[in-house]
Design a protein around this motif. Structure first.
Motif, PDB file in Angstrom:
ATOM      1  N   THR A 104      56.840  31.328 -11.167  1.00 58.75           N
ATOM      2  CA  THR A 104      56.623  32.558 -10.401  1.00 58.75           C
ATOM      3  C   THR A 104      57.813  33.497 -10.552  1.00 58.75           C
ATOM      4  O   THR A 104      57.662  34.713 -10.702  1.00 58.75           O
ATOM      5  CB  THR A 104      56.395  32.244  -8.913  1.00 58.75           C
ATOM      6  OG1 THR A 104      55.333  31.294  -8.779  1.00 58.75           O
ATOM      7  CG2 THR A 104      56.034  33.494  -8.123  1.00 58.75           C
ATOM      8  N   PHE A 210      53.406  37.586  -3.709  1.00 55.17           N
ATOM      9  CA  PHE A 210      54.154  36.632  -4.523  1.00 55.17           C
ATOM     10  C   PHE A 210      55.325  36.026  -3.758  1.00 55.17           C
ATOM     11  O   PHE A 210      55.713  34.883  -3.996  1.00 55.17           O
ATOM     12  CB  PHE A 210      54.641  37.313  -5.807  1.00 55.17           C
ATOM     13  CG  PHE A 210      53.532  37.573  -6.791  1.00 55.17           C
ATOM     14  CD1 PHE A 210      53.282  36.689  -7.828  1.00 55.17           C
ATOM     15  CD2 PHE A 210      52.710  38.683  -6.669  1.00 55.17           C
ATOM     16  CE1 PHE A 210      52.251  36.905  -8.726  1.00 55.17           C
ATOM     17  CE2 PHE A 210      51.678  38.918  -7.563  1.00 55.17           C
ATOM     18  CZ  PHE A 210      51.441  38.022  -8.594  1.00 55.17           C
ATOM     19  N   GLU A 212      55.181  35.339  -0.520  1.00 54.92           N
ATOM     20  CA  GLU A 212      54.540  34.309   0.302  1.00 54.92           C
ATOM     21  C   GLU A 212      54.269  33.054  -0.524  1.00 54.92           C
ATOM     22  O   GLU A 212      54.503  31.935  -0.064  1.00 54.92           O
ATOM     23  CB  GLU A 212      53.241  34.848   0.892  1.00 54.92           C
ATOM     24  CG  GLU A 212      53.430  35.917   1.958  1.00 54.92           C
ATOM     25  CD  GLU A 212      52.114  36.534   2.395  1.00 54.92           C
ATOM     26  OE1 GLU A 212      51.056  36.063   1.926  1.00 54.92           O
ATOM     27  OE2 GLU A 212      52.132  37.495   3.199  1.00 54.92           O
ATOM     28  N   VAL A 213      53.767  33.256  -1.745  1.00 54.45           N
ATOM     29  CA  VAL A 213      53.478  32.121  -2.627  1.00 54.45           C
ATOM     30  C   VAL A 213      54.757  31.342  -2.916  1.00 54.45           C
ATOM     31  O   VAL A 213      54.791  30.103  -2.840  1.00 54.45           O
ATOM     32  CB  VAL A 213      52.832  32.595  -3.949  1.00 54.45           C
ATOM     33  CG1 VAL A 213      52.741  31.435  -4.944  1.00 54.45           C
ATOM     34  CG2 VAL A 213      51.452  33.172  -3.686  1.00 54.45           C
ATOM     35  N   THR A 214      55.828  32.066  -3.245  1.00 56.01           N
ATOM     36  CA  THR A 214      57.110  31.419  -3.553  1.00 56.01           C
ATOM     37  C   THR A 214      57.590  30.577  -2.382  1.00 56.01           C
ATOM     38  O   THR A 214      58.034  29.438  -2.556  1.00 56.01           O
ATOM     39  CB  THR A 214      58.171  32.479  -3.909  1.00 56.01           C
ATOM     40  OG1 THR A 214      57.758  33.185  -5.082  1.00 56.01           O
ATOM     41  CG2 THR A 214      59.520  31.833  -4.184  1.00 56.01           C
ATOM     42  N   GLU A 231      47.426  28.715  -4.383  1.00 54.72           N
ATOM     43  CA  GLU A 231      48.410  29.797  -4.449  1.00 54.72           C
ATOM     44  C   GLU A 231      48.483  30.390  -5.861  1.00 54.72           C
ATOM     45  O   GLU A 231      48.638  31.604  -6.033  1.00 54.72           O
ATOM     46  CB  GLU A 231      49.788  29.288  -4.011  1.00 54.72           C
ATOM     47  CG  GLU A 231      49.836  28.787  -2.573  1.00 54.72           C
ATOM     48  CD  GLU A 231      49.315  29.824  -1.583  1.00 54.72           C
ATOM     49  OE1 GLU A 231      49.616  31.016  -1.760  1.00 54.72           O
ATOM     50  OE2 GLU A 231      48.616  29.443  -0.623  1.00 54.72           O
ATOM     51  N   ARG A 234      45.560  32.555  -6.197  1.00 51.49           N
ATOM     52  CA  ARG A 234      45.805  33.790  -5.448  1.00 51.49           C
ATOM     53  C   ARG A 234      46.616  34.786  -6.292  1.00 51.49           C
ATOM     54  O   ARG A 234      46.323  35.988  -6.312  1.00 51.49           O
ATOM     55  CB  ARG A 234      46.582  33.410  -4.179  1.00 51.49           C
ATOM     56  CG  ARG A 234      46.806  34.527  -3.181  1.00 51.49           C
ATOM     57  CD  ARG A 234      47.508  33.906  -1.983  1.00 51.49           C
ATOM     58  NE  ARG A 234      48.032  34.876  -1.061  1.00 51.49           N
ATOM     59  CZ  ARG A 234      48.924  34.586  -0.133  1.00 51.49           C
ATOM     60  NH1 ARG A 234      49.375  33.348  -0.018  1.00 51.49           N
ATOM     61  NH2 ARG A 234      49.362  35.498   0.689  1.00 51.49           N
ATOM     62  N   MET A 235      47.616  34.285  -7.010  1.00 51.63           N
ATOM     63  CA  MET A 235      48.403  35.156  -7.885  1.00 51.63           C
ATOM     64  C   MET A 235      47.525  35.739  -8.986  1.00 51.63           C
ATOM     65  O   MET A 235      47.616  36.925  -9.315  1.00 51.63           O
ATOM     66  CB  MET A 235      49.567  34.373  -8.506  1.00 51.63           C
ATOM     67  CG  MET A 235      50.668  34.016  -7.541  1.00 51.63           C
ATOM     68  SD  MET A 235      52.180  33.451  -8.369  1.00 51.63           S
ATOM     69  CE  MET A 235      51.653  31.900  -9.071  1.00 51.63           C
TER      70      MET A 235
END
Length: 264
Positions: A104, A210, A212-214, A231, A234-235
């Motif tokens: 990411t 991104f 939030e994903v991280t 996740e 989602r990206m």
């Protein structure tokens, strides 16, 4: 692997395991100096010694590393050894895990390059401000006049993309202060244009997802193997939608990031 400010290279080995009560445990197994060169063979030898010292050389299920070429070589060496011993689950398909947070980060570094000049402008402006107590005091006075919340200006860490996101989000709250501060300090030349601030706002709307994903996939006190796939999807949905955005700079950013996404 990381290098300290004194240019000394270290390896940290962290183990995650499930205990008899089905609780996730985390332990640092080793923290040691590893002199250069950091080839795959040296990394593999250092890891092997750590495994032997702990008596777990036959108990590894997966190894998670970032995407450095030397790490790839090191894991390939281990994979060959463990395959000969027939110790790998599912034929070793889950043995080498590429760090989702690092992937990411690589995506975002490519994407942020599309507004690199704006980021540099904001970063240099903040450096100029934090270098003087007097400048910070003037900056705070303008904030109070505009009745803005009292927040500290922050500088980012270049190797962590989400710290760059945070510097942009914080700076956006002070965009009116930047222009007014220039009236007081003629040496202050780092004021983004209205168009630049609009670009930052639109891009930060994407970066928020991104970020939030991280944070989710970087968790260390809860399992993430059951969380990372939704996740990642989602990206992908965000990149697909933004690749046809009406703003060309958003399109360029999404397409650049999508190339790296497809690679991994």
């Amino acid at each position: 692997m990381w290098t300290s400010g004194q240019k000394v290279s270290y390896m940290v080995v962290t183990c995650h395991f499930v205990d008899p009560d089905w609780l996730l445990q985390k332990r640092v197994l080793n923290f040691c100096n590893v002199p250069p060169p950091h080839s795959g063979f040296i990394i593999a030898d250092t890891l092997q010694k750590c495994f032997v010292d702990w008596g777990i050389e036959n108990k590894e299920f997966t190894v998670t590393v970032d995407n450095a070429k030397a790490n790839y070589v090191a894991i390939r060496i281990f994979k060959d050894i463990f395959r000969l011993r027939k110790l790998l689950t599912i034929g070793g398909k889950l043995f080498h895990v590429r760090c989702c947070a690092h992937v990411t980060n690589l995506l975002m570094q490519d994407g942020l390059g599309q507004i690199g000049n704006i980021i540099d402008c904001v970063r240099e402006g903040i450096k100029h401000l934090v270098a003087s107590e007097g400048r910070l005091k003037q900056f705070s006075e303008i904030m109070k006049q505009l009745q803005l919340p009292s927040k500290k200006l922050i500088l980012d860490v270049p190797t962590r993309w989400n710290s760059t996101y945070l510097i942009l989000v914080t700076a956006m709250e002070f965009k009116e202060v930047f222009s007014r501060f220039q009236d007081r300090d003629q040496n202050f030349q780092w004021v983004p244009t209205i168009e630049d601030w609009m670009k930052v706002k639109n891009i930060c709307d994407i970066l928020e997802v991104f970020n939030e994903v991280t944070n989710i996939v970087s968790g260390s006190v809860y399992p993430t193997s059951n969380l990372f796939l939704p996740e990642v999807w989602r990206m992908k949905e965000v990149l697909t939608a933004k690749s046809v955005d009406r703003n060309e700079y958003i399109q360029a950013m999404a397409k650049k990031m999508n190339e790296k996404f497809e690679k991994y």
